[in-house]
Design a protein around this motif. Structure first.
Motif, mmCIF file in Angstrom:
data_model
loop_
_atom_site.group_PDB
_atom_site.id
_atom_site.type_symbol
_atom_site.label_atom_id
_atom_site.label_comp_id
_atom_site.label_asym_id
_atom_site.label_seq_id
_atom_site.Cartn_x
_atom_site.Cartn_y
_atom_site.Cartn_z
ATOM 1 N N SER A 38 -17.661 -24.249 -135.555
ATOM 2 C CA SER A 38 -18.398 -25.736 -135.935
ATOM 3 C C SER A 38 -19.215 -26.185 -134.962
ATOM 4 C CB SER A 38 -17.494 -26.840 -136.565
ATOM 5 O OG SER A 38 -16.830 -26.072 -137.751
ATOM 6 N N VAL A 39 -20.468 -26.790 -135.289
ATOM 7 C CA VAL A 39 -21.412 -27.373 -134.292
ATOM 8 C C VAL A 39 -21.045 -28.826 -134.487
ATOM 9 C CG1 VAL A 39 -23.643 -28.263 -133.949
ATOM 10 C CG2 VAL A 39 -23.201 -25.911 -134.722
ATOM 11 N N GLU A 40 -20.462 -29.481 -133.311
ATOM 12 C CA GLU A 40 -20.163 -30.717 -133.289
ATOM 13 C C GLU A 40 -21.350 -31.804 -133.250
ATOM 14 O OE1 GLU A 40 -17.591 -31.204 -129.626
ATOM 15 O OE2 GLU A 40 -16.105 -30.027 -130.629
ATOM 16 N N PHE A 41 -21.021 -32.831 -133.921
ATOM 17 C CA PHE A 41 -22.179 -33.935 -133.863
ATOM 18 C C PHE A 41 -22.884 -34.188 -132.548
ATOM 19 C CE2 PHE A 41 -23.937 -38.131 -133.708
ATOM 20 C CZ PHE A 41 -24.724 -38.340 -134.841
ATOM 21 N N GLY A 42 -24.257 -34.057 -132.463
ATOM 22 C CA GLY A 42 -25.144 -34.034 -131.507
ATOM 23 C C GLY A 42 -25.260 -32.932 -130.634
ATOM 24 N N GLU A 43 -24.572 -31.747 -130.876
ATOM 25 C CA GLU A 43 -24.597 -30.636 -130.245
ATOM 26 C C GLU A 43 -25.581 -29.374 -130.589
ATOM 27 O OE1 GLU A 43 -20.802 -28.073 -128.602
ATOM 28 O OE2 GLU A 43 -20.895 -28.153 -130.765
ATOM 29 N N LEU A 44 -26.231 -28.928 -129.784
ATOM 30 C CA LEU A 44 -27.092 -27.788 -130.349
ATOM 31 C C LEU A 44 -26.391 -26.635 -130.584
ATOM 32 C CD1 LEU A 44 -29.859 -28.268 -127.499
ATOM 33 C CD2 LEU A 44 -30.194 -29.329 -129.845
ATOM 34 N N ALA A 45 -26.991 -25.859 -131.477
ATOM 35 C CA ALA A 45 -26.258 -24.592 -131.820
ATOM 36 C C ALA A 45 -25.921 -23.571 -130.710
ATOM 37 C CB ALA A 45 -27.147 -23.952 -132.912
ATOM 38 N N GLY A 46 -27.056 -23.544 -129.703
ATOM 39 C CA GLY A 46 -26.526 -22.799 -128.607
ATOM 40 C C GLY A 46 -25.414 -23.274 -127.774
ATOM 41 N N GLU A 47 -25.339 -24.699 -127.624
ATOM 42 C CA GLU A 47 -24.064 -25.273 -126.771
ATOM 43 C C GLU A 47 -22.777 -24.982 -127.617
ATOM 44 O OE1 GLU A 47 -27.018 -29.051 -125.168
ATOM 45 O OE2 GLU A 47 -25.426 -29.289 -126.935
ATOM 46 N N ALA A 48 -22.829 -24.999 -129.011
ATOM 47 C CA ALA A 48 -21.717 -24.778 -129.800
ATOM 48 C C ALA A 48 -21.269 -23.384 -129.418
ATOM 49 C CB ALA A 48 -21.941 -24.843 -131.139
ATOM 50 N N VAL A 49 -22.122 -22.215 -129.489
ATOM 51 C CA VAL A 49 -21.799 -20.987 -129.218
ATOM 52 C C VAL A 49 -21.313 -20.774 -128.001
ATOM 53 C CG1 VAL A 49 -22.713 -18.645 -128.856
ATOM 54 C CG2 VAL A 49 -23.542 -19.946 -130.910
ATOM 55 N N HIS A 50 -21.757 -21.320 -126.766
ATOM 56 C CA HIS A 50 -21.083 -21.282 -125.498
ATOM 57 C C HIS A 50 -19.831 -21.846 -125.550
ATOM 58 C CE1 HIS A 50 -24.490 -19.522 -122.977
ATOM 59 N NE2 HIS A 50 -25.332 -20.106 -123.715
ATOM 60 N N ARG A 51 -19.630 -23.049 -125.962
ATOM 61 C CA ARG A 51 -18.240 -23.829 -126.174
ATOM 62 C C ARG A 51 -17.206 -22.903 -126.897
ATOM 63 N NH1 ARG A 51 -16.215 -26.303 -129.808
ATOM 64 N NH2 ARG A 51 -18.216 -26.719 -130.979
ATOM 65 N N GLU A 52 -17.433 -22.370 -128.204
ATOM 66 C CA GLU A 52 -16.723 -21.587 -128.854
ATOM 67 C C GLU A 52 -16.428 -20.169 -128.143
ATOM 68 O OE1 GLU A 52 -15.247 -22.508 -131.611
ATOM 69 O OE2 GLU A 52 -16.175 -24.123 -132.059
ATOM 70 N N ILE A 53 -17.244 -19.589 -127.682
ATOM 71 C CA ILE A 53 -16.924 -18.425 -126.936
ATOM 72 C C ILE A 53 -15.867 -18.830 -125.582
ATOM 73 C CG2 ILE A 53 -17.662 -16.689 -125.289
ATOM 74 C CD1 ILE A 53 -18.524 -16.078 -128.203
ATOM 75 N N LEU A 54 -16.135 -19.609 -124.872
ATOM 76 C CA LEU A 54 -15.142 -20.023 -123.942
ATOM 77 C C LEU A 54 -13.792 -20.329 -124.599
ATOM 78 C CD1 LEU A 54 -14.887 -20.628 -121.009
ATOM 79 C CD2 LEU A 54 -15.586 -23.064 -121.346
ATOM 80 N N GLU A 55 -13.774 -21.245 -125.718
ATOM 81 C CA GLU A 55 -12.594 -21.663 -126.264
ATOM 82 C C GLU A 55 -11.867 -20.471 -126.803
ATOM 83 O OE1 GLU A 55 -13.315 -24.847 -129.259
ATOM 84 O OE2 GLU A 55 -14.192 -26.254 -127.680
ATOM 85 N N GLU A 56 -12.357 -19.519 -127.675
ATOM 86 C CA GLU A 56 -11.696 -18.580 -128.270
ATOM 87 C C GLU A 56 -11.464 -17.260 -127.390
ATOM 88 O OE1 GLU A 56 -14.159 -17.259 -131.743
ATOM 89 O OE2 GLU A 56 -14.223 -19.581 -132.587
#
Length: 75
Positions: A38-56
């Motif tokens: 999921s993309v968090e409020f105020g987050e760009l899609a690219g930022e979400a992908v980077h964050r999710e790869i780090l988390e997962e």
């Protein structure tokens, strides 16, 4: 409720294999999907992908580019 997802398509250059994450949905086989979430409020899609790869996966993306946008509307 609107849910925006950002998923990464990561291809291994040597043989074109796709990176997928396994999940359980109660079925015998389960499922596989590309990493992301999921993309968090105020987050760009690219930022979400980077964050999710780090988390997962515990890995950092060095470079990524937007390939496509898919829109699905379910009623």
């Amino acid at each position: 409720m609107i849910r925006v997802k950002a998923l990464a398509v990561i291809v291994r250059p040597a043989d074109g294999a796709l990176l997928v994450c396994e999940g359980a949905d109660g079925s015998v086989a389960g499922y596989a999907r590309t990493p992301g979430g999921s993309v968090e409020f105020g987050e760009l899609a690219g930022e979400a992908v980077h964050r999710e790869i780090l988390e997962e996966l515990g890995a950092e993306l060095w470079s990524a580019s937007l390939v496509a946008v898919l829109e699905h509307r379910f009623v």
